[in-house]
Motif scaffolding. Structure first.
Motif, PDB file in Angstrom:
ATOM      1  N   ARG A  38       0.843  -1.289  -0.270  1.00  0.00           N
ATOM      2  CA  ARG A  38       0.201   0.147   0.128  1.00  0.00           C
ATOM      3  C   ARG A  38       0.820   1.462   0.372  1.00  0.00           C
ATOM      4  O   ARG A  38       0.629   1.763  -0.293  1.00  0.00           O
ATOM      5  N   SER A  39       2.170   1.269   0.604  1.00  0.00           N
ATOM      6  CA  SER A  39       2.888   2.520   0.904  1.00  0.00           C
ATOM      7  C   SER A  39       3.898   2.586  -0.266  1.00  0.00           C
ATOM      8  O   SER A  39       4.925   1.826  -0.376  1.00  0.00           O
ATOM      9  N   VAL A  61       2.059   0.278  -5.986  1.00  0.00           N
ATOM     10  CA  VAL A  61       1.413   0.488  -5.435  1.00  0.00           C
ATOM     11  C   VAL A  61       0.171   0.235  -5.253  1.00  0.00           C
ATOM     12  O   VAL A  61      -1.051   0.305  -5.695  1.00  0.00           O
ATOM     13  N   ASN A  63      -3.806  -0.971  -3.572  1.00  0.00           N
ATOM     14  CA  ASN A  63      -4.663  -1.364  -2.124  1.00  0.00           C
ATOM     15  C   ASN A  63      -5.715  -2.373  -2.682  1.00  0.00           C
ATOM     16  O   ASN A  63      -6.502  -1.876  -3.598  1.00  0.00           O
ATOM     17  N   ILE A  64      -6.055  -3.314  -1.250  1.00  0.00           N
ATOM     18  CA  ILE A  64      -6.729  -4.662  -1.971  1.00  0.00           C
ATOM     19  C   ILE A  64      -7.830  -3.883  -1.934  1.00  0.00           C
ATOM     20  O   ILE A  64      -8.935  -4.979  -2.770  1.00  0.00           O
ATOM     21  N   ALA A  65      -8.281  -3.087  -1.306  1.00  0.00           N
ATOM     22  CA  ALA A  65      -9.306  -2.691  -1.411  1.00  0.00           C
ATOM     23  C   ALA A  65     -10.353  -2.029  -2.722  1.00  0.00           C
ATOM     24  O   ALA A  65     -11.446  -1.624  -3.263  1.00  0.00           O
ATOM     25  N   ASN A  66      -8.972  -1.533  -3.413  1.00  0.00           N
ATOM     26  CA  ASN A  66      -9.895  -0.863  -4.635  1.00  0.00           C
ATOM     27  C   ASN A  66      -9.783  -2.115  -5.270  1.00  0.00           C
ATOM     28  O   ASN A  66      -7.960  -2.554  -6.007  1.00  0.00           O
ATOM     29  N   GLU A  69      -7.000  -1.347  -9.152  1.00  0.00           N
ATOM     30  CA  GLU A  69      -5.364  -1.142  -8.773  1.00  0.00           C
ATOM     31  C   GLU A  69      -5.413  -2.968  -8.498  1.00  0.00           C
ATOM     32  O   GLU A  69      -4.470  -3.236  -9.146  1.00  0.00           O
ATOM     33  N   TRP A  90      -8.677  -9.696   4.122  1.00  0.00           N
ATOM     34  CA  TRP A  90      -8.010  -8.901   2.392  1.00  0.00           C
ATOM     35  C   TRP A  90      -8.204 -10.281   2.283  1.00  0.00           C
ATOM     36  O   TRP A  90      -6.959 -10.048   0.688  1.00  0.00           O
TER      37      TRP A  90
END
Length: 445
Positions: A38-39, A61, A63-66, A69, A90
């Motif tokens: 994520r970072s 980069v 974000n698993i929630a996205n 991506e 997750w």
């Protein structure tokens, strides 16, 4: 260009160990890999830390929630190593993306209740897309799966293909296992977020197996290893329930393939096509498995059980206990030091006993799994990387189940390929032999 392996969660504690092992692997010129987290700043710091070996490694980069991506990066890789837990929160989006695009997947979960969900949701569709999905591909639960698989294989090589297993018992000697912030987070998720009925269902025999078999012995305070001299004894091992479920799923998949061989065919097979004979992999209808933690005396075992029950109840029932634990336990990204990792060791002895033959005699097989280094993190990082590399570098040699796809176990997906890869790592040794018992003395055959 397609990337061979993607390390998802590369900046976490175990993710960094996996990255380091990949970067220095003897077969490094034969595969490519990328890092995702994520970072952006943490990814760049990781690349800078190992600048010589990671200079040409792509970073993403994510974000698993996205979902956009996640889909974008999964489409670019062959195998995803997912270290982002708790998997209950997750893991599912990552598995879904891999299945959608026909990519392979391995992770380090020990969350049986979550594995139940992904089997139900993704097993069938993964066989259609050709995805190999292997949860529990670290210390949870590769050694247990290997010990039973190899014990059965050695038994059949000695006593014939019709020989079957009565009981298989593994005694774990573990030195130096610490805990990382990520592991502690998974424990808290189990205590706070998992419905009681779901946790209970995940503890039932054959909770992950496609067919039901003979129930294994119930958890108890005291254990002993058969035909051991001097005696080997111990207490309930915390990982035993999850490991049992993976071993029983392997049993169930082998058993199902014996009953219906087409279930082990690859997704493109045609009716009447030749297929690999999986019948010799079956353990038998009476198969039972258990494992325990080796301790020096029954008093030690009793004290360990009392401690586990007391701490477990306090953490489950008393919010102040969890509040305190959050402040004293490692935070995400933290774990044992490099010095502590090198001081650890693992030694698991398994005794597999056959059902009686026509003359009423049984055969005993001793299989030993040894590791140099802290088991839960250092050895786990090696194990999961070798699982992933099996899917990249040894595709043609993998078992029929891997060609079929689906939510598999380490041995149904990787079989002998993984055993040989682990032995070649320099950190792990695995050996199996028939033993005879005469006048309470054990002789190698």
């Amino acid at each position: 260009m397609m990337i061979d392996i993607l390390v998802l969660g590369a900046t976490g504690y175990t993710g960094r160990l996996i990255t380091r092992y990949l970067a220095t692997h003897p077969q490094r010129p034969a595969f490519t890999f990328a890092l995702a987290a994520r970072s952006d700043s943490k990814l760049k710091a990781l690349v800078h830390e190992y600048s010589k070996s990671l200079a040409d490694v792509p970073i993403f980069v994510v974000n698993i929630a996205n979902h956009d991506e996640l889909d974008t990066v999964v489409q670019q890789t062959r195998v995803v190593i997912n270290t982002v837990g708790p998997y209950w929160h997750w893991g599912t989006p990552v598995v879904r993306a891999c299945v959608r695009y026909g990519r392979h997947y391995v992770d380090l979960t020990g969350e049986v209740y979550w594995v139940q969900d992904i089997i139900f949701e993704f097993d069938y569709v993964a066989t259609k897309s050709g995805s190999v999905i292997v949860p529990c591909a670290g210390l949870d639960s590769v050694p247990s799966d290997i010990l039973t698989y190899l014990g059965n294989k050695t038994l059949k090589a000695f006593a014939g293909p019709s020989a079957t297993v009565d009981k298989s018992t593994s005694a774990w000697k573990v030195r130096g296992s610490g805990i990382s912030g990520g592991t502690f987070s998974s424990i808290l998720t189990f205590l706070e977020d998992i419905p009681g009925e779901k946790a209970q269902a995940a503890r039932r025999d054959f909770a992950l197996s496609p067919v039901q078999g003979t129930p294994s012995p119930r958890p108890r305070a005291f254990y002993s290893l058969p035909i051991s001299n001097p005696p080997v004894q111990g207490a309930l091992y915390l990982m035993a329930i999850g490991n049992l479920q993976i071993v029983q799923r392997s049993w169930g998949l082998f058993e199902l393939a014996k009953r219906n061989p087409r279930l082990a065919l690859g997704p493109t097979s045609q009716p009447g096509a030749a297929h690999e004979d999986t019948s010799e992999l079956t353990y038998g209808s009476q198969f039972k498995y258990e494992e325990f933690l080796v301790l020096p005396t029954r008093l030690h075992s009793l004290l360990v059980v009392i401690f586990l029950v007391t701490v477990g109840l306090a953490m489950k029932l008393l919010p102040p206990a969890r509040w305190l634990a959050r402040r004293v336990m490692p935070q995400p990204g933290e774990g044992p030091t490099d010095e502590e990792l090198e001081k650890g060791a693992l030694n698991i002895t398994n005794i597999t006993t056959s059902t009686p033959n026509a003359q009423g005699r049984t055969t005993n097989v001793r299989t030993i799994f040894r590791g140099k280094g802290e088991p839960g993190y250092l050895l786990t990082s090696i194990i999961i990387v070798e699982c992933a590399l099996s899917l990249v570098l040894n595709v043609d040699a993998l078992p029929a189940f891997a060609k079929r796809g689906g939510v598999l176990t380490p041995m149904t997906a990787f079989g002998d390929v993984l055993i040989e890869r682990l032995k070649a790592s320099g950190r792990l040794s695995i050996e199996s032999e028939v033993v005879e018992v005469e006048n309470e003395r054990i002789k190698s055959s």
